[in-house]
Enzyme design. Structure first.
Site, PDB file in Angstrom:
ATOM      1  N   LYS A 110       0.862  -1.185   0.000  1.00  0.00           N
ATOM      2  CA  LYS A 110       0.000   0.000   0.000  1.00  0.00           C
ATOM      3  C   LYS A 110       0.891   1.226   0.000  1.00  0.00           C
ATOM      4  O   LYS A 110       2.042   1.167   0.438  1.00  0.00           O
ATOM      5  CB  LYS A 110      -0.888   0.017   1.252  1.00  0.00           C
TER       6      LYS A 110
HETATM    7  P1  NAD Z   1     -12.968   7.331  -2.781  1.00  0.00           P
HETATM    8  O1  NAD Z   1     -12.006   8.387  -2.466  1.00  0.00           O
HETATM    9  O2  NAD Z   1     -13.384   7.120  -4.190  1.00  0.00           O
HETATM   10  O3  NAD Z   1     -14.307   7.516  -1.911  1.00  0.00           O
HETATM   11  C1  NAD Z   1     -14.288   7.639  -0.524  1.00  0.00           C
HETATM   12  C2  NAD Z   1     -15.674   8.090  -0.056  1.00  0.00           C
HETATM   13  O4  NAD Z   1     -15.695   8.086   1.369  1.00  0.00           O
HETATM   14  C3  NAD Z   1     -16.032   9.498  -0.492  1.00  0.00           C
HETATM   15  O5  NAD Z   1     -17.403   9.526  -0.840  1.00  0.00           O
HETATM   16  C4  NAD Z   1     -15.780  10.324   0.768  1.00  0.00           C
HETATM   17  O6  NAD Z   1     -16.568  11.507   0.820  1.00  0.00           O
HETATM   18  C5  NAD Z   1     -16.208   9.330   1.819  1.00  0.00           C
HETATM   19  N1  NAD Z   1     -15.611   9.634   3.133  1.00  0.00           N
HETATM   20  C6  NAD Z   1     -14.368  10.054   3.420  1.00  0.00           C
HETATM   21  N2  NAD Z   1     -14.224  10.247   4.739  1.00  0.00           N
HETATM   22  C7  NAD Z   1     -15.412   9.924   5.297  1.00  0.00           C
HETATM   23  C8  NAD Z   1     -15.921   9.920   6.620  1.00  0.00           C
HETATM   24  N3  NAD Z   1     -15.142  10.297   7.651  1.00  0.00           N
HETATM   25  N4  NAD Z   1     -17.198   9.513   6.807  1.00  0.00           N
HETATM   26  C9  NAD Z   1     -17.976   9.125   5.767  1.00  0.00           C
HETATM   27  N5  NAD Z   1     -17.553   9.114   4.495  1.00  0.00           N
HETATM   28  C10 NAD Z   1     -16.303   9.516   4.270  1.00  0.00           C
HETATM   29  O7  NAD Z   1     -12.346   5.979  -2.174  1.00  0.00           O
HETATM   30  P2  NAD Z   1     -12.673   4.473  -2.569  1.00  0.00           P
HETATM   31  O8  NAD Z   1     -11.688   4.057  -3.566  1.00  0.00           O
HETATM   32  O9  NAD Z   1     -14.135   4.333  -2.826  1.00  0.00           O
HETATM   33  O10 NAD Z   1     -12.308   3.718  -1.211  1.00  0.00           O
HETATM   34  C11 NAD Z   1     -13.230   3.588  -0.122  1.00  0.00           C
HETATM   35  C12 NAD Z   1     -12.791   2.416   0.752  1.00  0.00           C
HETATM   36  O11 NAD Z   1     -12.761   1.229  -0.044  1.00  0.00           O
HETATM   37  C13 NAD Z   1     -11.396   2.537   1.369  1.00  0.00           C
HETATM   38  O12 NAD Z   1     -11.405   1.889   2.615  1.00  0.00           O
HETATM   39  C14 NAD Z   1     -10.522   1.756   0.397  1.00  0.00           C
HETATM   40  O13 NAD Z   1      -9.332   1.280   0.989  1.00  0.00           O
HETATM   41  C15 NAD Z   1     -11.479   0.616   0.063  1.00  0.00           C
HETATM   42  N6  NAD Z   1     -11.183  -0.093  -1.185  1.00  0.00           N
HETATM   43  C16 NAD Z   1     -11.084   0.563  -2.373  1.00  0.00           C
HETATM   44  C17 NAD Z   1     -10.851  -0.159  -3.541  1.00  0.00           C
HETATM   45  C18 NAD Z   1     -10.819   0.492  -4.901  1.00  0.00           C
HETATM   46  O14 NAD Z   1     -10.753  -0.242  -5.884  1.00  0.00           O
HETATM   47  N7  NAD Z   1     -10.890   1.787  -5.021  1.00  0.00           N
HETATM   48  C19 NAD Z   1     -10.666  -1.543  -3.474  1.00  0.00           C
HETATM   49  C20 NAD Z   1     -10.777  -2.181  -2.246  1.00  0.00           C
HETATM   50  C21 NAD Z   1     -11.056  -1.442  -1.112  1.00  0.00           C
END
Ligand code: NAD
Length: 420
Positions: A110
């Site tokens: 990461k």
């Molecule tokens: P992103 O940046 O696209 O979206 C994050 C979302 O979370 C946004 O809508 C933001 O406003 C919201 N957010 C941020 N802080 C917050 C809070 N304190 N309370 C409520 N909402 C909040 O990110 P993403 O890629 O969708 O990732 C989200 C989660 O999924 C993370 O934990 C990431 O590690 C995990 N994840 C992502 C992927 C991927 O392919 N992008 C894969 C596996 C896991």
């Protein structure tokens, strides 16, 4: 026992507590387990950026490779003010288990930069990305460590990363990164994959629980890449979406929300508030809503000892990594909440990233139907394996997934032996 917990817990302590819980149930040799309690490598870099006003600001960047025992390291890059070494290391370890649970030939990594991208102009964001890439250049590569998007990074950021790496190497290297735009070697289905995978796992869980999805309700926390895709795909399956939020709060309607319309509203207004027919809702209230399916898809640590007792969902599908702390896990287990753990639920992203990498190495691309068919096959098989372990060992789903993941990594480590 889980480490002492207030409401928040250091994510790396969470990883160690989870290993300790799984350890008792592992049938294989534990000789190499100590190795997995430490990341293989951790790089801390300074990222100086010329800001638009002419000043130089220096950001802190990280790249951690937790394990390369089963293949090149794989994992996203996060841009967020709370990024630190322990968070990045924990996320890297979860990537190791996740790739092993899916049985794809990657280890776990990461990266992250401590910054608030909302405060950066597009030019500043590009310069930060290119300099961060230059600083971690010797660490990454299609055969050693392959980044991808995570919180606040997207396909454009991956394109800059790929370009910076390629310019340094002297030829184009699409396989250095996944989650790229289609025009430069990205894969069909990658942007939807994590949320779609969450919903494939919800479908399996619903079948197991005898839950009729056409009468089910869901609440989704986070409306970014994962949350919005999960919301759309739940909606497509006929689930009534009663609440969705982002970091500034969200909207609620007992009559259901259309995530496609909501996406338009969000793009036009920059807020989920004011969506016609809905009421505003805070992030804490969303987690406590009576609903069938709760999808935390924002950050870690959101369901903890203080609020776990208020969760009323029958099922939690962890779109985010580490959203439930170890003590909250115990509370939810006693309440009978069915948890689809992160390393299973959100593994669709890394699985299609694996497909993207394979396609880049072969210069031969598959269509979206092929991608989604293979994704579903891999995730469904993994779901069944995790459920079988949970039943056989009488453990919760998270521990079962850890047993599968850690067990596979230990088997590979034992076969490779200790160098020198
Ligand atoms: P992103 O940046 O696209 O979206 C994050 C979302 O979370 C946004 O809508 C933001 O406003 C919201 N957010 C941020 N802080 C917050 C809070 N304190 N309370 C409520 N909402 C909040 O990110 P993403 O890629 O969708 O990732 C989200 C989660 O999924 C993370 O934990 C990431 O590690 C995990 N994840 C992502 C992927 C991927 O392919 N992008 C894969 C596996 C896991």
């Amino acid at each position: 026992m889980p480490p002492d917990e207030t409401t928040k817990i250091n994510p790396w302590q969470m990883v160690l507590a989870q290993i300790e819980k799984a350890e008792k149930h592992l049938d294989c040799s534990l000789d190499m387990l100590e190795k997995l309690r430490h990341p293989e490598r951790a790089l801390l870099v300074s990222v100086p950026v010329r800001m638009d006003d002419g000043r130089i600001r220096v950001f802190k960047g990280f790249r951690v490779q937790h394990s390369t025992v089963r293949g090149p390291a794989k994992g996203g890059i996060r841009y967020h003010p709370s990024v630190d070494l322990d968070e990045v290391t924990a996320l890297a370890a979860w990537m190791t288990w996740k790739c092993a649970v899916m049985n794809i030939p990657f280890g776990g990594a990461k990266g992250g930069v401590e910054c608030d991208p909302a405060e950066l102009s597009p030019g500043e964001l590009e310069r930060l990305t290119r300099r961060y890439t230059a600083e971690i250049l010797s660490f990454i590569g299609p055969d050693r460590d392959i980044p991808a998007p995570d919180v606040n990074t997207n396909s454009q950021v991956m394109a800059w990363l790929m370009d910076t790496y390629s310019m340094q190497i002297g030829h184009v290297v699409p396989g250095v990164v996944t989650g790229k735009p289609l025009a430069i070697g990205g894969s069909e289905g990658r942007s939807e994959a994590t949320g779609l995978g969450v919903v494939y796992m919800v479908l399996e869980a619903a079948r197991k629980l005898g839950m009729d999805l056409s009468h089910a309700t869901a609440a989704v926390q986070g409306f970014g890449n994962v949350g919005s895709s999960a919301a759309r795909n739940l909606f497509r399956e006929g689930v009534k979406l009663i609440a969705v939020s982002e970091k500034n709060g969200g909207c609620y309607s007992p009559h259901g929300l259309d995530p496609f319309q909501l996406q338009k509203h969000y793009a036009e207004t920059g807020t989920l508030h004011g969506f016609p027919g809905s009421d505003p809702i805070g992030n804490d209230d969303l987690l406590a809503l009576p609903c069938d399916i709760l999808v935390p898809a924002a950050l870690e640590n959101v369901i903890h000892r203080e609020n776990a007792g208020q969760v009323k969902a029958r099922m939690i599908a962890e779109g985010a990594n580490g959203p439930v702390t170890p003590i909250a896990d115990e509370i939810l287990r006693e309440k009978g909440v069915f948890i689809i753990p992160d390393i299973l639920a959100n593994a669709g992203g890394v699985t299609v990233s694996y497909f993207e990498w394979v396609q880049d190495l072969q210069n031969y691309f598959w269509d979206e139907a092929e991608i989604n068919k293979r994704l579903r096959q891999i995730m469904t098989a993994s779901f069944k394996k995790v459920m079988a372990i949970a039943e056989e060992k009488d453990v919760d789903n998270r521990t079962a997934a850890q047993i599968l993941g850690i067990g596979r990594v230990l088997e590979a480590a034992q076969l490779r032996g200790l160098y020198p």
